[in-house]
Design a protein around this motif. Structure first.
Motif: not given
Length: 237
Positions: A91-92, A106, A109, A118
């Protein structure tokens, strides 16, 4: 006198013919004998060659079987090591670094994005070592917290009914705390509960909210099973 000479000549001629007749027959048996002796030797030489060929084929087959078995075992092992998530999708978000340059940052997901990192919030309880291994298999590491802003972001995404392992441990029980990513331990950027850490035998750290009130750090035995948080750098495209 003339007859005697003639007889002698006739006798000489007869002897020479008889000698020629006797000398010719032995040649044929010699050739036949040599042919008979050469034929039995051929299968005797061929048999060892066939045995060696069969042995080489058997060895080649055995080696091929070992290679195939190793590759098959490795494939099974890789399938068994698939954990909660594999990076099959990203997901970017587009970020403006300068007026002339745009890039996509990114995260995998189902991971949360914050600043340059992340975060993955586990839903399965494990001990500290297995939690660390699980993060490593996802190309990440157990949570390392460096700022108050990061601590607040993390706690906003946690369930207060659970505790979550941090990537902080005291391997030798000497209160020499170490982060899994080799970040220097900074006492001024820690968020221990009051009175913690309080037991040298408790060498791992969780983030929890006792009585579901305030989040903080607590040292515990590393064999206890808890949730965990994994952290990795963003992927830039």
């Amino acid at each position: 006198m003339t007859s005697e000479i003639t007889y002698a000549e006739v006798r000489f001629t007869n002897e020479s013919k008889s000698l020629g007749t006797k000398s010719e027959p032995p040649a044929a048996p010699k050739e036949k004998t040599s042919l008979h002796k050469s034929n039995p030797g051929f299968p005797k030489v061929l048999l060892p060659l066939l045995l060696m060929l069969l042995l080489l084929l058997a060895i080649s087959f055995f080696i091929a079987f070992i290679i195939f078995f190793q590759k098959y075992s490795q494939l099974l092992k890789e399938k068994k090591t698939i954990k909660e998530f594999t990076h099959t999708a990203l997901e970017c978000m587009k970020e403006n670094l300068t007026m002339e340059e745009n890039v996509w940052s990114c995260c995998p997901k189902n991971w949360k994005s914050f600043n340059f990192h992340c975060y993955f919030f586990s839903t399965k309880a494990r001990n500290w070592m297995d939690s660390k291994k699980n993060c490593s298999e996802m190309k990440a590491h157990l949570l390392v917290i460096n700022t108050k802003e990061e601590q607040d972001f993390i706690t906003q995404n946690l369930d207060k009914t659970h505790a979550y392992y941090l990537g902080l441990s005291d391997p030798e029980g000497k209160r020499a705390w170490q982060w899994v990513d080799q970040t220097p331990y900074n006492k001024s950027a820690t968020f221990w509960h009051p009175g913690e850490p309080n037991n040298p035998a408790e060498r791992c750290v969780i983030l929890n909210a006792p009585f579901q009130v305030l989040w903080g750090w607590n040292d515990i035995p590393c064999i206890n099973s808890h949730m965990s948080v994994c952290k990795m750098m963003k992927i830039y495209l």
